[in-house]
Design a protein around this motif. Structure first.
Motif, PDB file in Angstrom:
ATOM      1  N   PHE A  55       0.837  -1.197   0.000  1.00 35.86           N
ATOM      2  CA  PHE A  55       0.000   0.000   0.000  1.00 35.86           C
ATOM      3  C   PHE A  55       0.872   1.247   0.000  1.00 35.86           C
ATOM      4  CE2 PHE A  55      -2.740  -3.312   1.500  1.00 35.86           C
ATOM      5  CZ  PHE A  55      -3.943  -3.026   0.881  1.00 35.86           C
ATOM      6  N   SER A  56       0.375   2.297  -0.646  1.00 33.90           N
ATOM      7  CA  SER A  56       1.159   3.526  -0.756  1.00 33.90           C
ATOM      8  C   SER A  56       0.559   4.690   0.020  1.00 33.90           C
ATOM      9  CB  SER A  56       1.297   3.930  -2.233  1.00 33.90           C
ATOM     10  OG  SER A  56       0.018   4.144  -2.798  1.00 33.90           O
ATOM     11  N   GLU A  57      -0.657   4.494   0.575  1.00 36.96           N
ATOM     12  CA  GLU A  57      -1.315   5.603   1.267  1.00 36.96           C
ATOM     13  C   GLU A  57      -2.412   5.078   2.166  1.00 36.96           C
ATOM     14  OE1 GLU A  57      -3.481   9.851   0.058  1.00 36.96           O
ATOM     15  OE2 GLU A  57      -2.833   8.484  -1.520  1.00 36.96           O
ATOM     16  N   VAL A  58      -2.679   5.809   3.259  1.00 35.47           N
ATOM     17  CA  VAL A  58      -3.810   5.532   4.134  1.00 35.47           C
ATOM     18  C   VAL A  58      -4.871   6.582   3.811  1.00 35.47           C
ATOM     19  CG1 VAL A  58      -4.625   5.479   6.526  1.00 35.47           C
ATOM     20  CG2 VAL A  58      -2.358   4.583   5.966  1.00 35.47           C
ATOM     21  N   PHE A  59      -6.113   6.133   3.631  1.00 38.08           N
ATOM     22  CA  PHE A  59      -7.205   7.046   3.322  1.00 38.08           C
ATOM     23  C   PHE A  59      -8.136   7.179   4.514  1.00 38.08           C
ATOM     24  CE2 PHE A  59      -5.969   5.089  -0.714  1.00 38.08           C
ATOM     25  CZ  PHE A  59      -5.743   6.219  -1.484  1.00 38.08           C
ATOM     26  N   TYR A  60      -8.730   8.341   4.671  1.00 41.52           N
ATOM     27  CA  TYR A  60      -9.776   8.501   5.684  1.00 41.52           C
ATOM     28  C   TYR A  60     -11.121   8.296   4.997  1.00 41.52           C
ATOM     29  CZ  TYR A  60     -10.362  13.305   3.908  1.00 41.52           C
ATOM     30  OH  TYR A  60     -10.593  14.405   3.119  1.00 41.52           O
ATOM     31  N   PRO A  61     -12.185   7.972   5.736  1.00 40.16           N
ATOM     32  CA  PRO A  61     -13.483   7.699   5.114  1.00 40.16           C
ATOM     33  C   PRO A  61     -13.962   8.876   4.259  1.00 40.16           C
ATOM     34  CG  PRO A  61     -13.526   7.051   7.409  1.00 40.16           C
ATOM     35  CD  PRO A  61     -12.226   7.790   7.190  1.00 40.16           C
ATOM     36  N   GLY A  62     -14.289   8.584   3.002  1.00 41.82           N
ATOM     37  CA  GLY A  62     -14.783   9.596   2.080  1.00 41.82           C
ATOM     38  C   GLY A  62     -13.727  10.194   1.172  1.00 41.82           C
ATOM     39  N   GLU A  63     -12.454   9.977   1.478  1.00 41.47           N
ATOM     40  CA  GLU A  63     -11.379  10.593   0.692  1.00 41.47           C
ATOM     41  C   GLU A  63     -11.314  10.041  -0.729  1.00 41.47           C
ATOM     42  OE1 GLU A  63      -6.575  11.500   0.959  1.00 41.47           O
ATOM     43  OE2 GLU A  63      -7.483  10.138   2.420  1.00 41.47           O
ATOM     44  N   ILE A  64     -11.401   8.738  -0.861  1.00 42.60           N
ATOM     45  CA  ILE A  64     -11.336   8.133  -2.199  1.00 42.60           C
ATOM     46  C   ILE A  64     -12.502   8.626  -3.044  1.00 42.60           C
ATOM     47  CG2 ILE A  64     -11.516   5.960  -3.471  1.00 42.60           C
ATOM     48  CD1 ILE A  64      -9.954   4.654  -1.130  1.00 42.60           C
ATOM     49  N   GLU A  65     -13.697   8.658  -2.452  1.00 39.13           N
ATOM     50  CA  GLU A  65     -14.875   9.119  -3.181  1.00 39.13           C
ATOM     51  C   GLU A  65     -14.746  10.586  -3.565  1.00 39.13           C
ATOM     52  OE1 GLU A  65     -15.840   5.556  -0.787  1.00 39.13           O
ATOM     53  OE2 GLU A  65     -14.827   7.432  -0.347  1.00 39.13           O
ATOM     54  N   ALA A  66     -14.183  11.399  -2.678  1.00 37.64           N
ATOM     55  CA  ALA A  66     -13.994  12.818  -2.999  1.00 37.64           C
ATOM     56  C   ALA A  66     -13.048  12.969  -4.187  1.00 37.64           C
ATOM     57  CB  ALA A  66     -13.460  13.580  -1.788  1.00 37.64           C
ATOM     58  N   ARG A  67     -12.001  12.171  -4.231  1.00 37.72           N
ATOM     59  CA  ARG A  67     -11.081  12.215  -5.373  1.00 37.72           C
ATOM     60  C   ARG A  67     -11.794  11.765  -6.650  1.00 37.72           C
ATOM     61  NH1 ARG A  67      -5.339   9.810  -3.106  1.00 37.72           N
ATOM     62  NH2 ARG A  67      -5.048  11.360  -1.461  1.00 37.72           N
ATOM     63  N   SER A  68     -12.608  10.716  -6.549  1.00 39.12           N
ATOM     64  CA  SER A  68     -13.359  10.229  -7.707  1.00 39.12           C
ATOM     65  C   SER A  68     -14.362  11.270  -8.184  1.00 39.12           C
ATOM     66  CB  SER A  68     -14.099   8.935  -7.371  1.00 39.12           C
ATOM     67  OG  SER A  68     -13.181   7.897  -7.158  1.00 39.12           O
ATOM     68  N   ASP A  69     -14.991  11.970  -7.235  1.00 39.24           N
ATOM     69  CA  ASP A  69     -15.966  12.994  -7.610  1.00 39.24           C
ATOM     70  C   ASP A  69     -15.341  14.065  -8.486  1.00 39.24           C
ATOM     71  OD1 ASP A  69     -18.008  11.730  -6.281  1.00 39.24           O
ATOM     72  OD2 ASP A  69     -17.994  13.074  -4.543  1.00 39.24           O
ATOM     73  N   VAL A  70     -14.117  14.464  -8.163  1.00 40.30           N
ATOM     74  CA  VAL A  70     -13.420  15.472  -8.970  1.00 40.30           C
ATOM     75  C   VAL A  70     -13.251  14.947 -10.390  1.00 40.30           C
ATOM     76  CG1 VAL A  70     -11.217  16.668  -9.295  1.00 40.30           C
ATOM     77  CG2 VAL A  70     -12.263  16.567  -7.030  1.00 40.30           C
ATOM     78  N   ASN A  71     -12.799  13.703 -10.524  1.00 45.37           N
ATOM     79  CA  ASN A  71     -12.620  13.100 -11.847  1.00 45.37           C
ATOM     80  C   ASN A  71     -13.958  12.915 -12.557  1.00 45.37           C
ATOM     81  OD1 ASN A  71      -9.862  12.977 -11.438  1.00 45.37           O
ATOM     82  ND2 ASN A  71      -9.928  10.893 -10.659  1.00 45.37           N
ATOM     83  N   ASN A  72     -14.998  12.496 -11.809  1.00 40.94           N
ATOM     84  CA  ASN A  72     -16.308  12.289 -12.421  1.00 40.94           C
ATOM     85  C   ASN A  72     -16.884  13.598 -12.949  1.00 40.94           C
ATOM     86  OD1 ASN A  72     -16.237   9.562 -11.882  1.00 40.94           O
ATOM     87  ND2 ASN A  72     -17.459   9.713 -10.022  1.00 40.94           N
ATOM     88  N   ARG A  73     -16.709  14.679 -12.205  1.00 38.38           N
ATOM     89  CA  ARG A  73     -17.210  15.972 -12.672  1.00 38.38           C
ATOM     90  C   ARG A  73     -16.467  16.410 -13.926  1.00 38.38           C
ATOM     91  NH1 ARG A  73     -17.729  17.019  -7.094  1.00 38.38           N
ATOM     92  NH2 ARG A  73     -15.707  17.984  -6.995  1.00 38.38           N
TER      93      ARG A  73
END
Length: 187
Positions: free
Chosen positions: A140-158
């Motif tokens: 693994f290269s990073e620890v995520f907090y709840p919602g972080e991955i989705e927030a990153r995806s939201d930027v890409n999805n928009r």
């Protein structure tokens, strides 16, 4: 559950209280694939790897008895307390022939009634910094907090639009065709 996260995207917990989301079982059924042992039991109470049997049975709770207790308390809060459906009265999103009867409970806390918002945000930044600074597990290269991955995806999805699986696109095209809307589809 959600809260502001200082200089970061909000911290958001949006999960099923089961060991796996029901949608993954429907996806396995659609693909004709077995599900892993331990995800569900069939209507007779026996462990199953057959997604069709799992859908007719019970999706097992996360963390065994602890997940069961959390799920039951959430049903009490969002179903019994709100006057909505609860237990077997609830229909899932894949049961279009039934009304959902799902209830929701929203509790809003005024952070500033307990702590100045600036201080809360600084404390959240510190919490996230601590989370991200722990030693990483192998691979693994990073620890995520709840919602972080989705927030990153939201930027890409928009920016790029949603990337839907081919079977989902096919299902959408079939529904559009059924209602005479296929010309309106952007894909």
């Amino acid at each position: 559950w959600a809260c502001p996260a200082g200089s970061h995207a909000p911290m958001v917990l949006d999960i099923a209280n089961t060991g796996v989301a029901r949608g993954k079982i429907y996806l396995a059924k659609q693909k004709g694939q077995p599900i892993p042992e331990g995800w569900a039991i069939n209507a007779a109470g026996a462990s199953t790897t057959d997604p069709a049997e799992a859908i007719e049975g019970i999706i097992l709770p996360m963390a065994q008895h602890k997940g069961y207790a959390i799920a039951l308390m959430m049903d009490m809060l969002s179903g019994v307390l709100t006057g909505s459906g609860f237990g077997a009265e609830i229909a899932g999103p894949y049961q279009a022939e039934r009304r959902s009867r799902a209830g929701h409970l929203i509790i809003v806390l005024n952070i500033e009634a307990m702590l100045p918002l600036v201080e809360f945000n600084a404390r959240m930044d510190e919490l996230i910094s601590q989370i991200k600074s722990v030693p990483l597990a192998q691979g693994f290269s990073e620890v995520f907090y709840p919602g972080e991955i989705e927030a990153r995806s939201d930027v890409n999805n928009r920016r790029d639009g949603l990337d839907l699986p081919e079977d989902t696109l096919a299902d959408l095209k079939n529904v559009a065709r059924e209602y005479g809307l296929q010309r309106r589809l952007p894909f």
